[in-house]
Motif scaffolding. Structure first.
Motif, PDB file in Angstrom:
ATOM      1  N   THR A 104       0.873  -1.167   0.000  1.00 41.80           N
ATOM      2  CA  THR A 104       0.000   0.000   0.000  1.00 41.80           C
ATOM      3  C   THR A 104       0.912   1.219   0.000  1.00 41.80           C
ATOM      4  O   THR A 104       1.782   1.357   0.865  1.00 41.80           O
ATOM      5  CB  THR A 104      -0.916   0.014   1.229  1.00 41.80           C
ATOM      6  OG1 THR A 104      -1.644  -1.213   1.267  1.00 41.80           O
ATOM      7  CG2 THR A 104      -1.888   1.180   1.171  1.00 41.80           C
ATOM      8  N   PHE A 147       1.244   5.450  -0.219  1.00 35.61           N
ATOM      9  CA  PHE A 147       0.646   6.776  -0.059  1.00 35.61           C
ATOM     10  C   PHE A 147       1.611   7.786  -0.663  1.00 35.61           C
ATOM     11  O   PHE A 147       2.731   7.935  -0.184  1.00 35.61           O
ATOM     12  CB  PHE A 147       0.429   7.103   1.418  1.00 35.61           C
ATOM     13  CG  PHE A 147      -0.429   6.101   2.133  1.00 35.61           C
ATOM     14  CD1 PHE A 147      -1.808   6.193   2.075  1.00 35.61           C
ATOM     15  CD2 PHE A 147       0.134   5.068   2.847  1.00 35.61           C
ATOM     16  CE1 PHE A 147      -2.604   5.262   2.728  1.00 35.61           C
ATOM     17  CE2 PHE A 147      -0.643   4.147   3.508  1.00 35.61           C
ATOM     18  CZ  PHE A 147      -2.022   4.239   3.443  1.00 35.61           C
ATOM     19  N   LYS A 179       1.591  11.781  -2.671  1.00 29.98           N
ATOM     20  CA  LYS A 179       0.954  12.972  -3.242  1.00 29.98           C
ATOM     21  C   LYS A 179      -0.564  12.961  -3.071  1.00 29.98           C
ATOM     22  O   LYS A 179      -1.320  13.234  -3.993  1.00 29.98           O
ATOM     23  CB  LYS A 179       1.323  13.132  -4.706  1.00 29.98           C
ATOM     24  CG  LYS A 179       2.794  13.340  -4.942  1.00 29.98           C
ATOM     25  CD  LYS A 179       3.110  13.514  -6.402  1.00 29.98           C
ATOM     26  CE  LYS A 179       4.612  13.661  -6.593  1.00 29.98           C
ATOM     27  NZ  LYS A 179       4.969  13.744  -7.998  1.00 29.98           N
ATOM     28  N   GLY A 180      -1.033  12.587  -1.892  1.00 31.76           N
ATOM     29  CA  GLY A 180      -2.462  12.620  -1.608  1.00 31.76           C
ATOM     30  C   GLY A 180      -3.271  11.486  -2.209  1.00 31.76           C
ATOM     31  O   GLY A 180      -4.501  11.529  -2.180  1.00 31.76           O
ATOM     32  N   SER A 181      -2.604  10.483  -2.754  1.00 29.50           N
ATOM     33  CA  SER A 181      -3.348   9.352  -3.318  1.00 29.50           C
ATOM     34  C   SER A 181      -2.852   8.043  -2.696  1.00 29.50           C
ATOM     35  O   SER A 181      -1.771   7.972  -2.134  1.00 29.50           O
ATOM     36  CB  SER A 181      -3.195   9.298  -4.841  1.00 29.50           C
ATOM     37  OG  SER A 181      -1.858   9.019  -5.191  1.00 29.50           O
ATOM     38  N   ILE A 182      -3.674   7.028  -2.830  1.00 27.73           N
ATOM     39  CA  ILE A 182      -3.361   5.708  -2.315  1.00 27.73           C
ATOM     40  C   ILE A 182      -3.371   4.727  -3.482  1.00 27.73           C
ATOM     41  O   ILE A 182      -4.311   4.719  -4.281  1.00 27.73           O
ATOM     42  CB  ILE A 182      -4.401   5.247  -1.266  1.00 27.73           C
ATOM     43  CG1 ILE A 182      -4.425   6.220  -0.093  1.00 27.73           C
ATOM     44  CG2 ILE A 182      -4.096   3.828  -0.803  1.00 27.73           C
ATOM     45  CD1 ILE A 182      -5.558   5.968   0.871  1.00 27.73           C
ATOM     46  N   LYS A 183      -2.320   3.916  -3.578  1.00 26.64           N
ATOM     47  CA  LYS A 183      -2.252   2.873  -4.598  1.00 26.64           C
ATOM     48  C   LYS A 183      -1.908   1.559  -3.905  1.00 26.64           C
ATOM     49  O   LYS A 183      -1.159   1.544  -2.935  1.00 26.64           O
ATOM     50  CB  LYS A 183      -1.185   3.187  -5.639  1.00 26.64           C
ATOM     51  CG  LYS A 183      -1.519   4.400  -6.474  1.00 26.64           C
ATOM     52  CD  LYS A 183      -0.514   4.606  -7.562  1.00 26.64           C
ATOM     53  CE  LYS A 183      -0.900   5.824  -8.377  1.00 26.64           C
ATOM     54  NZ  LYS A 183       0.018   6.055  -9.484  1.00 26.64           N
ATOM     55  N   LYS A 199       4.876   3.803   2.606  1.00 26.85           N
ATOM     56  CA  LYS A 199       4.412   2.513   2.109  1.00 26.85           C
ATOM     57  C   LYS A 199       4.476   1.469   3.210  1.00 26.85           C
ATOM     58  O   LYS A 199       5.210   1.633   4.184  1.00 26.85           O
ATOM     59  CB  LYS A 199       5.280   2.069   0.939  1.00 26.85           C
ATOM     60  CG  LYS A 199       6.744   1.958   1.331  1.00 26.85           C
ATOM     61  CD  LYS A 199       7.665   1.953   0.150  1.00 26.85           C
ATOM     62  CE  LYS A 199       9.106   1.977   0.668  1.00 26.85           C
ATOM     63  NZ  LYS A 199      10.056   2.231  -0.341  1.00 26.85           N
TER      64      LYS A 199
END
Length: 48
Positions: free
Chosen positions: A5, A7, A9-13, A34
């Motif tokens: 997971t 994190f 720049k304000g996003s989650i992948k 991460k």
């Protein structure tokens, strides 16, 4: 199954991997906050 997971720049992948080795290799290359998780299902062979 292994999941990273990330994190950034304000996003989650989330990234899925079959083996621990490939997950750890990818983990080293990723930038940002991460964490690495192992997903274990109750019906996995290790619990038989």
């Amino acid at each position: 199954m292994w999941v990273i997971t990330l994190f950034l720049k304000g996003s989650i992948k989330m990234y899925e991997f079959s083996t621990e080795k490939e997950a750890r290799d990818a983990f080293k290359k990723l930038k940002g906050s991460k964490f690495l998780s192992e997903i274990v299902y109750f019906n996995d062979p290790c619990f038989a």
